[in-house]
Design an enzyme around this catalytic site. Structure first.
Site, PDB file in Angstrom:
ATOM      1  N   GLY A   1       0.800  -1.221   0.000  1.00  0.00           N
ATOM      2  CA  GLY A   1       0.000   0.000   0.000  1.00  0.00           C
ATOM      3  C   GLY A   1       0.830   1.267   0.000  1.00  0.00           C
TER       4      GLY A   1
ATOM      5  N   SER B   1      -6.877  -9.448  -2.682  1.00  0.00           N
ATOM      6  CA  SER B   1      -7.246  -8.435  -1.675  1.00  0.00           C
ATOM      7  C   SER B   1      -6.248  -7.282  -1.623  1.00  0.00           C
ATOM      8  CB  SER B   1      -7.365  -9.082  -0.298  1.00  0.00           C
ATOM      9  OG  SER B   1      -6.104  -9.574   0.101  1.00  0.00           O
ATOM     10  N   ASN B   2      -5.099  -7.406  -2.297  1.00  0.00           N
ATOM     11  CA  ASN B   2      -4.118  -6.307  -2.335  1.00  0.00           C
ATOM     12  C   ASN B   2      -4.523  -5.215  -3.322  1.00  0.00           C
ATOM     13  OD1 ASN B   2      -1.340  -8.678  -2.372  1.00  0.00           O
ATOM     14  ND2 ASN B   2      -2.455  -7.870  -0.628  1.00  0.00           N
TER      15      ASN B   2
ATOM     16  N   GLN C   1      -7.039  -3.488  -4.023  1.00  0.00           N
ATOM     17  CA  GLN C   1      -7.839  -2.341  -3.587  1.00  0.00           C
ATOM     18  C   GLN C   1      -6.962  -1.136  -3.246  1.00  0.00           C
ATOM     19  OE1 GLN C   1      -7.376  -2.184  -0.044  1.00  0.00           O
ATOM     20  NE2 GLN C   1      -9.181  -1.209   0.890  1.00  0.00           N
TER      21      GLN C   1
ATOM     22  N   ASP D   1       4.512  -3.415   6.707  1.00  0.00           N
ATOM     23  CA  ASP D   1       3.233  -3.421   7.416  1.00  0.00           C
ATOM     24  C   ASP D   1       3.353  -3.937   8.846  1.00  0.00           C
ATOM     25  OD1 ASP D   1       3.744  -6.058   7.042  1.00  0.00           O
ATOM     26  OD2 ASP D   1       1.900  -6.536   5.974  1.00  0.00           O
ATOM     27  N   ASN D   2       4.568  -4.149   9.330  1.00  0.00           N
ATOM     28  CA  ASN D   2       4.645  -4.777  10.660  1.00  0.00           C
ATOM     29  C   ASN D   2       5.757  -4.170  11.512  1.00  0.00           C
ATOM     30  OD1 ASN D   2       7.194  -6.630  10.492  1.00  0.00           O
ATOM     31  ND2 ASN D   2       6.125  -6.832   8.528  1.00  0.00           N
TER      32      ASN D   2
ATOM     33  N   CYS E   1      13.170   6.834  19.135  1.00  0.00           N
ATOM     34  CA  CYS E   1      13.073   7.963  20.066  1.00  0.00           C
ATOM     35  C   CYS E   1      11.611   8.173  20.466  1.00  0.00           C
ATOM     36  CB  CYS E   1      13.570   9.248  19.416  1.00  0.00           C
ATOM     37  SG  CYS E   1      15.346   9.401  19.237  1.00  0.00           S
TER      38      CYS E   1
ATOM     39  N   CYS F   1      -6.509  -9.706  17.191  1.00  0.00           N
ATOM     40  CA  CYS F   1      -5.703  -9.772  15.974  1.00  0.00           C
ATOM     41  C   CYS F   1      -6.565  -9.563  14.738  1.00  0.00           C
ATOM     42  CB  CYS F   1      -4.987 -11.114  15.880  1.00  0.00           C
ATOM     43  SG  CYS F   1      -3.673 -11.298  17.082  1.00  0.00           S
TER      44      CYS F   1
ATOM     45  N   CYS G   1      19.846   5.573  19.088  1.00  0.00           N
ATOM     46  CA  CYS G   1      20.534   6.763  18.550  1.00  0.00           C
ATOM     47  C   CYS G   1      21.068   7.708  19.618  1.00  0.00           C
ATOM     48  CB  CYS G   1      19.647   7.511  17.546  1.00  0.00           C
ATOM     49  SG  CYS G   1      18.459   8.653  18.256  1.00  0.00           S
TER      50      CYS G   1
END
Ligand code: ZN
Lengths: 77, 268
Positions: B40, B68-69, B71, B129-130, B175, B189, B249
């Site tokens: 996406g 389903s991708n 869209q 996405d994760n 941060c 989920c 950092c």
């Protein structure tokens, strides 16, 4: 007292902790939120004790993935 | 380098644009951008970076195109279902702009292989996405001093920030979000769903940031989280400061080796 939450002014009768504020503001999944108070990112373990004072600026920053939902992760051993 | 007649025409709207010009267009053609995730966020970013003539684009994704991708993942078309996403995206980019060299990586980036991949590029776009991937990409970019556009989208909202590790004033993702969410805190989920255009808006902003970085023009979203709410049609800029306790950092970082976080099991 008046504070700003995500840019909007909100009024409360007394000072309150970050945990209380998350509850009052109906934040759905507080564990998916990082909190910035007056420009500083708070340590999660301080939410219960950190007090938001009059004039405080609070930002609730949400964990966002890429659209597959709020996943759940753990650190590998 | 000298432009061909075709390139002069193809990039004419850049060439006449003050702040890009011939010089800027050459910079773009000589630059490289890595896009991690061709979904996406990654596909709209990739399509504009290809159109504007970024010379080399790396695409990372181990998945295949699913119905389903379609869209929201605009480089993948109906006949591509079942094809590797990186292959599908590469074909569209090649057809869009032959000036662009596309390198594909049809595997997941992990702690053992991410650094060698990002080293090849001038700028990294996180279109994953994760959370394990987002933390890994941030940490690797901080350690390697590689500029990064981070983004997330869900439902009707999105957010993005730009991280330039060589600039000490720039906060990183960690941060702001010190650790991935703790196990057991996420109530469900169930997929939350997402409006098809969200990646188009945010992914295109990521591409814009990459181009600005390469051209050294304008103000980047460094020290700033741009948050977008499509329902209220509201953009907000939230100022972010470096976190003195940042795990990766800060001056004396706790994390010196990359971590492969795991996706936990669904408990409900
Ligand atoms: Zn940091």
């Amino acid at each position: 007292m008046k504070i700003k939450v995500n840019g909007e002014e909100v009024e409360f009768e007394t000072e309150l902790t970050v945990s209380e504020l998350l509850e009052k503001e109906d934040v759905e999944m507080p564990d998916m939120v990082s909190v910035e108070l007056n420009g500083e990112i708070l340590d999660r373990k301080d939410f219960a004790t950190q007090v938001v004072e009059d004039g405080g600026q609070v930002e609730f920053l949400y964990f966002m993935g890429g659209g597959t939902g709020h996943e759940l992760y753990r650190r590998t051993a | 380098m000298n432009f061909t007649e075709e390139q002069l025409e193809r990039y004419s709207r850049h060439i006449i644009l003050q702040d890009v010009g011939v010089e800027g267009q050459i910079k773009l053609l000589e630059s490289s951008i890595l896009i991690i995730g061709t979904g996406g966020l990654g596909t709209p970013a990739a399509q504009f970076l290809a159109a504007v003539g970024v010379g080399k684009i790396g695409l990372v994704d181990a998945d295949q195109v699913e119905l389903s991708n379609l869209q929201r993942q605009v480089l993948h078309h109906t006949p591509d279902v079942g094809k590797l996403k990186v292959q599908s995206a590469k074909e569209k980019i090649n057809s869009m702009n032959p000036d662009v060299e596309v390198k594909t990586y049809d595997y997941y980036l992990m702690s053992h292989n991410i650094k060698e991949v990002i080293r090849e590029y001038d700028f990294v776009i996180d279109g994953t996405d994760n959370f394990p991937a987002k933390f890994l990409i941030n940490d690797a970019c901080v350690m390697e001093g590689k500029p990064l556009s981070h983004a997330g989208i869900i439902k009707f909202t999105g957010q993005t920030m730009t991280i330039v590790p060589e600039d000490d004033e720039t906060p990183c993702y960690r941060c702001v979000f010190p650790e991935p969410p703790e196990p057991g805190v996420v109530p469900s989920c169930k997929e939350a769903g997402i409006l098809g255009v969200m990646g188009g808006v945010i992914g295109t902003i990521q591409a814009t940031e990459a181009i600005k970085y390469l051209l050294d023009k304008g103000e980047l979203l460094t020290g700033t989280l741009l948050s977008y709410d499509a329902l209220d049609m509201e953009f907000r800029k939230i100022n972010l400061n470096c976190n003195d306790n940042c795990g990766v950092c800060s001056d004396d970082p706790e994390i010196t080796e990359l971590i492969d976080y795991e996706q936990g099991a669904c408990e409900l």
